[in-house]
Scaffold this active site. Structure first.
Site, PDB file in Angstrom:
ATOM      1  N   ASP A   1       1.282  -5.117   4.661  1.00 39.84           N
ATOM      2  CA  ASP A   1       2.103  -4.865   3.469  1.00 39.84           C
ATOM      3  C   ASP A   1       1.474  -5.518   2.238  1.00 39.84           C
ATOM      4  O   ASP A   1       0.447  -6.189   2.342  1.00 39.84           O
ATOM      5  CB  ASP A   1       3.526  -5.387   3.729  1.00 39.84           C
ATOM      6  CG  ASP A   1       4.581  -4.466   3.142  1.00 39.84           C
ATOM      7  OD1 ASP A   1       4.229  -3.595   2.331  1.00 39.84           O
ATOM      8  OD2 ASP A   1       5.765  -4.623   3.498  1.00 39.84           O
TER       9      ASP A   1
ATOM     10  N   ASP B   1       9.440   2.830  -0.508  1.00 43.45           N
ATOM     11  CA  ASP B   1      10.141   3.148   0.743  1.00 43.45           C
ATOM     12  C   ASP B   1      10.984   4.418   0.634  1.00 43.45           C
ATOM     13  O   ASP B   1      11.730   4.605  -0.328  1.00 43.45           O
ATOM     14  CB  ASP B   1      11.059   1.988   1.135  1.00 43.45           C
ATOM     15  CG  ASP B   1      10.284   0.701   1.391  1.00 43.45           C
ATOM     16  OD1 ASP B   1       9.071   0.654   1.101  1.00 43.45           O
ATOM     17  OD2 ASP B   1      10.904  -0.251   1.872  1.00 43.45           O
TER      18      ASP B   1
HETATM   19  C1  GLA Z   1       8.141  -3.159   2.195  1.00 43.59           C
HETATM   20  C2  GLA Z   1       7.615  -1.980   2.992  1.00 43.59           C
HETATM   21  C3  GLA Z   1       8.632  -1.582   4.037  1.00 43.59           C
HETATM   22  C4  GLA Z   1       8.929  -2.739   4.959  1.00 43.59           C
HETATM   23  C5  GLA Z   1       9.399  -3.931   4.123  1.00 43.59           C
HETATM   24  C6  GLA Z   1       9.514  -5.192   4.954  1.00 43.59           C
HETATM   25  O1  GLA Z   1       9.240  -2.801   1.430  1.00 43.59           O
HETATM   26  O2  GLA Z   1       7.353  -0.918   2.126  1.00 43.59           O
HETATM   27  O3  GLA Z   1       8.151  -0.480   4.802  1.00 43.59           O
HETATM   28  O4  GLA Z   1       7.788  -3.072   5.675  1.00 43.59           O
HETATM   29  O5  GLA Z   1       8.490  -4.222   3.065  1.00 43.59           O
HETATM   30  O6  GLA Z   1       9.918  -6.294   4.200  1.00 43.59           O
END
Ligand code: GLA
Length: 469
Positions: free
Chosen positions: A145, A206
């Site tokens: 990430d 997301d």
């Molecule tokens: C980000 C990523 C998500 C998830 C969260 C976890 O938002 O885009 O897919 O992994 O972090 O904290």
């Protein structure tokens, strides 16, 4: 040459990720949408693994079980990450062993910055230690990430972010274990660089509902098909489903549309709910004909071949955080596959149903398979409805009525190629929906040359420009 360009050009000389993995888009399950930080535990991972096997998902290709954020507690004195002891009382290798014993592959989450997005310890400065730790646990997949690292937002493409991802990639390469690397940088500017950094890379924020599916995936990914292919995939994020117990939800028809579209986009198929998966979602995710489209070995990412949505340019989508209302319009997506094309007809209009009529020959507008051939190469195709699982016979047009609010239909077509191919330039058969438009037919470079020219492509260049909206 600007300093950052020079730096990026130098960075490009470094060896790419070379693990031989991801020749097809990855399939599996990820804990984030189901659990976020509540309930990521050895107990629940075992339940998920058991459920995946009980539902027969591994046999369909869903092979990775990926633990997302919130498993790490702190760093030990030896510098190694220590999993939350309450949630993982026997450590992470124990969990990985259980996952492996079920015939699944084990995936784990980390973050390139100092902390993960949920505030757990990140890997900045510990790339080598973490790569070795994950491999010692038997990891087959790592999601990396992008929170709390050198910034990637203000000056994209960020040389600092790319350099940091390279550090972890190299550390993973050095372990000698082939581990699928999934980069999660949430920006489409990663696409031209993705191939050198990872097996897949997120192209937006997301996806948690239909609105974000439009905003961070559907309106973006049609422009990025040049960068996807075997071993390197654009990742429009996880499958949301309609039966999750959390707020991460789509309607059943939107969730089915997401699955169809993701398959035409050659996207990773990562299920976001498991323990609460309802019948409709299960039926969606186990449609072997749609899965076969996603997993087609040609690995060509589909594109929009017709739409009546407001014209977008890559310039309009440079900021993946820019929130764009879903327009009241329709699109047709197509993807060349081994034995023809897969097509998705989509109604984005939230209020009204729509009739869409599409000439099957129009699929060749943006297809690599037809580059250099006249677009009226064929006029008829044998058509199969992939959700009704019915052959519809030989057709020139596909006419459908699509319900409102994200409904779609998906077909596979096999062109009927005339015995003696046309030699005279015939007028192209237009799609019968009067007000739509097709993207310009584009010449494509051979896939392998994309990366070497990445700095000069408008995919990168436009990202430097002010928003042209
Ligand atoms: C980000 C990523 C998500 C998830 C969260 C976890 O938002 O885009 O897919 O992994 O972090 O904290």
């Amino acid at each position: 040459m600007a300093l950052w360009k020079l730096l990026l050009a130098c960075l490009h000389q470094v060896d790419a990720l070379d693990n031989g993995l991801g020749l097809l888009p990855q399939m599996g399950y990820n804990t984030w949408n189901d659990f976020e930080c509540e309930g990521v535990s050895a107990k629940n991972i075992s339940k998920v693994a058991d459920k995946m096997v009980e539902l027969g998902l591994p046999a369909l290709g869903y092979e990775y079980l990926i633990i997302d954020d919130c498993w790490a507690d702190h760093r030990g004195k030896d510098g190694k990450l220590v999993p939350d002891r309450n949630a993982f009382p026997h450590g992470m290798k124990h969990v990985a062993d259980y996952v492996h014993s079920k015939g699944l592959k084990f995936g784990i989450y980390m973050d390139r910055g100092r902390w993960t997005c949920a505030g757990r310890p990140g890997s900045q400065g510990y790339e080598e230690v973490d790569a070795k730790t994950f491999v010692s646990w038997g990891a087959d997949y790592v999601k990396t990430d992008s929170c709390n690292g050198p910034d990637s937002l203000e000056d994209p493409p960020s040389a600092a972010a790319i350099a940091q991802y390279q550090l972890f990639r190299d550390a993973l390469n050095a372990t000698g274990r082939p581990v699928f690397l999934a980069l999660s940088g949430w920006h489409n500017w990663y696409s031209p660089y993705g191939e050198s950094l990872a097996n897949s890379w997120r192209i937006g924020y997301d996806v948690r509902n239909w609105q974000s599916a439009w905003n961070f995936a559907i309106r973006v990914n049609g422009f990025l098909s040049d960068f996807g292919g075997p071993g390197r995939w654009n990742d429009p994020d996880m499958l949301v489903g309609s039966s999750s117990k959390t707020a991460v939800q789509m309607t059943p028809q939107q969730s089915r549309t997401q699955f169809s579209l993701w398959s035409v986009m050659a996207a990773p198929l990562l299920l976001g709910s498991m323990l609460s998966m309802g019948h409709h979602d299960l039926e969606t995710y186990t449609n072997t004909e749609v899965i076969a489209v996603d997993q087609d070995p040609l690995g060509i990412q589909g594109e929009i071949v017709w739409e009546n949505c407001p014209l977008r340019k890559r310039t309009n989508i440079k900021q993946s955080q820019f929130y764009d209302e879903i327009p009241a319009c329709q699109q047709v997506w197509a993807r060349p596959i081994t034995d023809g094309f897969a097509i998705v007809l989509l109604n984005l209009d939230a209020e009204k149903p729509a009739n869409v009529s599409f000439a099957v020959s129009d699929v060749c507008w943006s297809s690599q398979a037809f580059v250099g051939k006249p677009c009226n190469f064929f006029e008829e195709a044998s058509v199969r409805d992939l959700w009704r699982k019915e052959h519809l016979g030989i057709r020139k047009f596909i006419n459908v009525t699509l319900a409102r609010d994200g409904a779609s239909q998906m077909f596979k077509i096999k062109p009927i190629i005339p015995q003696a191919p046309h030699t005279s330039a015939k007028k192209k058969t237009p799609a019968s929906t009067a007000t739509g438009h097709r993207p310009k037919s584009r010449h494509r470079e051979p896939v392998s040359s994309h990366f070497s020219v990445a700095l000069e492509t408008d995919a990168v260049h436009f990202l430097q420009q002010p928003d042209e909206l």
